[in-house]
Design a protein around this motif. Structure first.
Motif, PDB file in Angstrom:
ATOM      1  N   LEU A 201       0.935   4.084  -2.803  1.00 52.50           N
ATOM      2  CA  LEU A 201       0.650   5.476  -2.454  1.00 52.50           C
ATOM      3  C   LEU A 201       1.775   6.395  -2.930  1.00 52.50           C
ATOM      4  CD1 LEU A 201      -0.959   7.682  -1.064  1.00 52.50           C
ATOM      5  CD2 LEU A 201       0.034   6.964   1.128  1.00 52.50           C
TER       6      LEU A 201
ATOM      7  N   GLN B 238       0.825  -1.207   0.000  1.00 53.37           N
ATOM      8  CA  GLN B 238       0.000   0.000   0.000  1.00 53.37           C
ATOM      9  C   GLN B 238       0.864   1.264   0.000  1.00 53.37           C
ATOM     10  OE1 GLN B 238      -2.243  -0.943   3.534  1.00 53.37           O
ATOM     11  NE2 GLN B 238      -4.056  -1.473   2.342  1.00 53.37           N
TER      12      GLN B 238
ATOM     13  N   SER C 200      -7.012   3.076   3.754  1.00 54.69           N
ATOM     14  CA  SER C 200      -6.779   1.657   4.028  1.00 54.69           C
ATOM     15  C   SER C 200      -5.543   1.461   4.897  1.00 54.69           C
ATOM     16  CB  SER C 200      -6.630   0.906   2.703  1.00 54.69           C
ATOM     17  OG  SER C 200      -6.456  -0.470   2.923  1.00 54.69           O
TER      18      SER C 200
ATOM     19  N   ILE D   2      -6.105   4.727  -0.739  1.00 59.09           N
ATOM     20  CA  ILE D   2      -5.077   3.866  -0.151  1.00 59.09           C
ATOM     21  C   ILE D   2      -4.670   4.379   1.229  1.00 59.09           C
ATOM     22  CG2 ILE D   2      -2.692   3.090  -0.389  1.00 59.09           C
ATOM     23  CD1 ILE D   2      -3.164   2.921  -3.389  1.00 59.09           C
TER      24      ILE D   2
END
Length: 324
Positions: A126, A122, A144, A141
């Motif tokens: 990002l 992630q 999350s 993202i």
């Protein structure tokens, strides 16, 4: 430093100094971080190449033609150290699970290894989206990432819950686990209660909790299609990032992850040291094992550089005027 070319213009970028990937980086920040690494007895250049330069799709920060200041570049530099810490944590957790290192249960080691692997992907995504000026997916993202940080902390303080997570075998199991224990701020409330017991008040009426809710509301809006976003952002020549909010929030949350984990589990650094030693005894020259041994000292480095982050504001900064 501003006179040096970006890494993309260097004949052998794999051997280039890390700072060449951050044109216009603050010399003061670079000196402070280098000092922290030196004091920890760690080789910043070597580990940066192993943990950051090796990321899929890695690219240097673009050079702004007329930079106003070093703020955006400094943020990417600090963000990249968060990636390095998460990757080191993953390797240490993997070694801790394989060698059954005491201090954490097998299920807790399993949970930290799984979540740090997810966080690594992630954070890498990002980073790519932020440097490519794609704010909306970057915001999704970032949200999350924040949820996974809460989940990782939850598994650290609740061993039985960590075992339930480890026992998930299907997508349905994982979805049910998330809905029952993590979604809707459930994990954050449990973490806040535990932090309150050690003297940190993050209950619902604090400025921090209000700021966090406002940021998550902004990030959450990006996760659902609506008719509010009708214009694409336009890059200005002086801009490096248009969507620094996502990077800022993610960087802040990873630093929190590091700090809170050590508050909630005071022996964690020593436990990670044991895992790092076990990993290096298996393959002392492997890049993965080298990162495993970095987890414990990087804990201390990340905590020490928190003061380099800007304090969170009551509301998320809205740099891009198109998000309204």
């Amino acid at each position: 430093m501003s006179q040096t070319p970006p890494i993309s213009g260097i004949a052998d970028p794999d051997r280039a100094a890390p700072e060449l990937s951050y044109p216009n980086l603050s010399p003061q920040l670079l000196a402070r971080v280098t000092q922290l690494w030196s004091a920890a007895g760690a080789d910043f250049d070597h580990h940066w190449r192993a943990g950051v330069r090796s990321l899929p799709g890695f690219r240097a920060v673009p050079r702004a033609e007329t930079p106003k200041d070093s703020t955006d570049v400094d943020l990417v530099f600090l963000f990249d150290q968060c990636i390095l810490w998460v990757r080191a944590l993953h390797e240490a957790a993997t070694a801790g699970r394989v060698h059954e290192i005491p201090g954490l249960s097998p299920a807790q080691w399993h949970g930290r290894a799984a979540l740090s692997a997810r966080l690594t992907e992630q954070l890498a995504a990002l980073r790519l989206l932020a440097l490519a000026d794609l704010p909306m997916p970057a915001m999704q993202i970032a949200r999350s990432i924040s949820e996974d940080v809460d989940m990782a902390l939850m598994l650290l303080i609740r061993r039985k819950l960590a075992q339930r997570f480890a026992d998930c075998r299907t997508v349905e199991d994982a979805s049910d686990f998330w809905r029952r224990h993590i979604a809707g701020g459930r994990a954050f409330r449990s973490i806040s209660e535990k932090l309150y017991a050690v003297g940190i008040d993050h209950t619902a009426d604090t400025d921090y909790a209000k700021w966090r809710r406002s940021v998550l509301m902004t990030l959450g809006a990006a996760a659902h299609s609506n008719a509010l976003h009708t214009r694409l952002p336009t890059r200005q020549q002086s801009d490096v990032l248009l969507n620094g909010d996502s990077l800022q929030f993610a960087t802040f949350r990873i630093h929190e992850f590091c700090a809170f984990a050590q508050l909630l589990e005071p022996t964690l650094t020593e436990t990670l040291e044991l895992a790092g030693r076990a990993a290096t005894s298996d393959a002392p020259h492997s890049p993965h094992q080298t990162l495993a041994a970095l987890a414990a000292p990087l804990n201390r480095i990340l905590i020490s550089q928190i003061q380099s982050l800007e304090a969170p504001e009551p509301q998320s900064r809205q740099r891009a005027d198109w998000y309204r």
